[in-house]
Design an enzyme around this catalytic site. Structure first.
Site, short mmCIF file in Angstrom:
data_model
loop_
_atom_site.label_atom_id
_atom_site.label_comp_id
_atom_site.label_asym_id
_atom_site.label_seq_id
_atom_site.Cartn_x
_atom_site.Cartn_y
_atom_site.Cartn_z
N ASP A 82 10.65 35.63 42.65
CA ASP A 82 11.43 35.64 41.42
C ASP A 82 10.54 35.64 40.18
O ASP A 82 9.35 35.33 40.24
CB ASP A 82 12.38 34.45 41.37
CG ASP A 82 11.64 33.11 41.35
OD1 ASP A 82 10.69 32.96 42.14
OD2 ASP A 82 12.01 32.22 40.56
N HIS A 119 5.87 33.72 45.23
CA HIS A 119 7.33 33.73 45.03
C HIS A 119 7.82 35.08 44.54
O HIS A 119 7.10 35.82 43.88
CB HIS A 119 7.78 32.60 44.09
CG HIS A 119 7.17 32.62 42.73
ND1 HIS A 119 7.71 33.35 41.68
CD2 HIS A 119 6.09 31.99 42.21
CE1 HIS A 119 7.00 33.15 40.59
NE2 HIS A 119 6.00 32.34 40.89
N GLU A 141 11.43 30.02 42.63
CA GLU A 141 10.33 29.12 42.28
C GLU A 141 10.41 28.75 40.81
O GLU A 141 10.16 27.59 40.43
CB GLU A 141 8.99 29.79 42.60
CG GLU A 141 7.79 28.89 42.51
CD GLU A 141 7.13 28.83 41.13
OE1 GLU A 141 6.19 28.05 40.95
OE2 GLU A 141 7.56 29.59 40.23
N GLU A 142 10.75 29.73 39.98
CA GLU A 142 10.75 29.51 38.53
C GLU A 142 11.87 28.60 38.06
O GLU A 142 11.84 28.13 36.93
CB GLU A 142 10.83 30.86 37.80
CG GLU A 142 9.68 31.82 38.07
CD GLU A 142 8.37 31.39 37.43
OE1 GLU A 142 8.32 30.27 36.88
OE2 GLU A 142 7.41 32.16 37.48
#
Length: 377
Positions: free
Chosen positions: A81, A79, A142-143
Site C-alpha cells: 500500500d 508493503h 502498513e501505512e
C-alpha cells in the site's frame, strides 16, 4: 549483476498501479501472478476479512537450492500500500531520479522494496545462485498503522530472521531500533448554547485549546515525541460547540518515557475539562510496539557485511517511525529495517534515485550470498 533496465521497468510498472491503503487488491493480484510465474509457492492469508483491510497479505516461498541444513531460513518484507494521494501516479524519469508529476506521491515507499525483491528472485533463478529457503512477506495497510502485519497469519512464516525493506535512510544503513507508538483519541464534551449568550454555554473548542496550550508536545526528550494531528468540532459560527474530537500520538524508544507522556496528555485533557465543569473521554491505543536489535545480532551482522561488500558505510541507526518489522519482531523473528534511499516520502515531492534502487537490489543479493557463505565457513 542485476538487470538495471528490467528493475527500472518493474518499478515504473508498480508505481502506476493504484494501491492506497485499503485498496490493494489490484496490485496484490499482479504480485501474486508475478511470484507464481517465478516459481514460488504463494499463499494468501485471511487479512482481507478484517475491517478496513482491502486485500490479503501474501507469503511467497522460494525453496532452498541446496540440502545444506546449516543455511539459515531468512525472509524479506515490503508493503503493497501507499499513502494518499496515490491514485493515477505518473512517474517521470529525469536526471537519474524518478519523480511523480507533482499531483501525487510517487509510491517508492514501498514499491522500491517490491521491485528490488522481484529483481532479487530473477537474479537468483537466472544465475543459479545457491541459497537457503527464503520467504517474501508482502503486506497490506502498513501505512494505516501496520494493520496488515497485525493480521498476518504467523503460522505461515518459517524464517530465523529477516529484513524489512522500508527505511527512509541511505542504502547500506540499517535500522536496529524503532519506537513504540501510542494513539490518544479524545472527545471533549462542552455545553451548547447560542453564540449571542455565551455565558449559557461552555465551548468544547475553548477547553481543547486551553488543554493543548498546557500540554508538553513536540520533542519531549531524546527518545520521545508527541503530536496533535487532528482537531474537529463545531457546526456553525453562531453555536457554542459542545463537542470536539482530537487525534494525537506519542512515540518513543523508552517505555517509561512514553507511558509518562501518555499519562500527562490524558490528565491534561481530563483536568482542563473538569475545571470548566465539563468532561473529556480519552481512549489510549497501543498502535504498535517498538523493538531493539543488538549490534552483534546475526541479522545485523549480515546486513552490515552486505553493505561493506558493496563499498557502503554500514551505519546502524534508530528510526523515528514504525514498520512491519515492529510487528514481526514481536513474533520472535529478529528483523532489522534496510535503508531504501527514497527521499521526501509521503509528499508530492517524493523521489527515488535510480542508483539507490540498483544498490538496494544488489544488497539483497549480497544478503542471500552472505547467508549462504556463512554456512560453508
Amino acid at each position: 549483476m542485476i538487470n538495471k533496465q528490467r528493475l527500472l521497468d518493474t518499478f515504473l510498472e508498480l508505481v502506476q498501479i493504484d494501491s492506497e491503503s485499503g485498496n490493494e487488491i489490484e496490485i496484490q493480484r499482479l504480485l501474486k501472478s508475478k511470484f507464481e510465474k517465478l516459481g514460488l509457492k504463494v499463499v494468501e492469508d485471511n487479512a482481507g476479512q478484517h475491517e478496513n483491510l482491502g486485500a490479503n497479505n501474501l507469503i511467497c516461498t522460494l525453496e532452498a537450492t541446496t540440502n545444506d541444513e546449516n543455511i539459515d531460513n531468512i525472509y524479506f518484507t515490503s508493503h503493497m500500500d501507499t499513502v494518499v494521494p496515490g491514485v493515477n501516479v505518473k512517474p517521470i524519469v529525469k536526471d537519474d531520479y524518478i519523480y511523480s508529476d507533482g499531483a501525487t506521491i510517487l509510491g517508492a515507499d514501498d514499491k522500491a522494496g517490491l521491485a528490488t525483491i522481484l529483481e532479487l528472485i530473477y537474479i537468483l533463478n537466472e544465475q543459479d545462485i545457491a541459497h537457503g529457503k527464503i520467504q517474501f512477506v508482502l503486506t497490506v495497510s502498513e501505512e494505516s498503522g501496520l494493520e496488515g502485519a497485525k493480521a498476518l497469519d504467523t503460522s505461515l512464516l518459517d524464517a530465523q530472521y529477516g529484513y524489512a525493506i522500508d527505511a527512509s535512510v541511505d542504502v547500506g544503513t540499517t535500522v536496529i531500533n524503532a519506537p513504540t507508538q501510542m494513539k490518544i483519541n479524545t472527545t471533549i464534551h462542552g455545553k451548547k448554547a447560542h453564540a449571542s449568550v455565551p455565558n449559557k454555554g461552555v465551548s468544547a473548542i475553548n477547553i481543547a485549546a486551553k488543554a493543548i496550550s498546557a500540554m508538553k508536545l513536540g520533542q519531549i526528550d531524546d527518545y520521545t515525541t508527541a503530536n496533535i494531528g487532528r482537531f474537529e468540532g463545531g457546526s456553525a459560527t453562531n453555536i457554542i460547540a459542545d463537542k470536539v474530537t482530537l487525534m494525537a500520538e506519542a512515540r518513543s524508544h523508552s517505555d517509561e518515557s512514553i507511558n509518562a507522556q501518555v499519562a500527562h496528555m490524558k490528565s491534561v485533557f481530563e483536568e482542563t475539562a473538569e475545571k470548566y465543569g465539563c468532561s473529556a473521554t480519552v481512549e489510549i491505543i497501543n498502535s504498535y510496539p517498538g523493538f531493539k536489535i543488538s549490534q552483534d545480532a546475526k541479522v545485523t551482522n549480515v546486513a552490515k557485511a552486505s553493505a561493506i561488500a558493496l563499498g557502503l558505510t554500514p551505519n546502524t541507526v534508530m528510526a523515528g517511525g514504525g514498520s512491519d518489522g515492529n510487528i514481526i519482531n514481536q513474533l520472535g523473528i529478529p528483523t532489522v529495517i534496510l535503508g531504501v534511499g527514497y527521499e521526501h516520502i509521503h509528499t508530492t515531492e517524493e523521489r527515488m534515485s535510480i542508483d539507490a534502487l540498483n544498490l538496494l537490489a544488489e544488497q539483497l543479493i549480497k544478503i542471500v550470498e552472505i547467508t549462504t557463505q556463512k554456512s560453508e565457513n
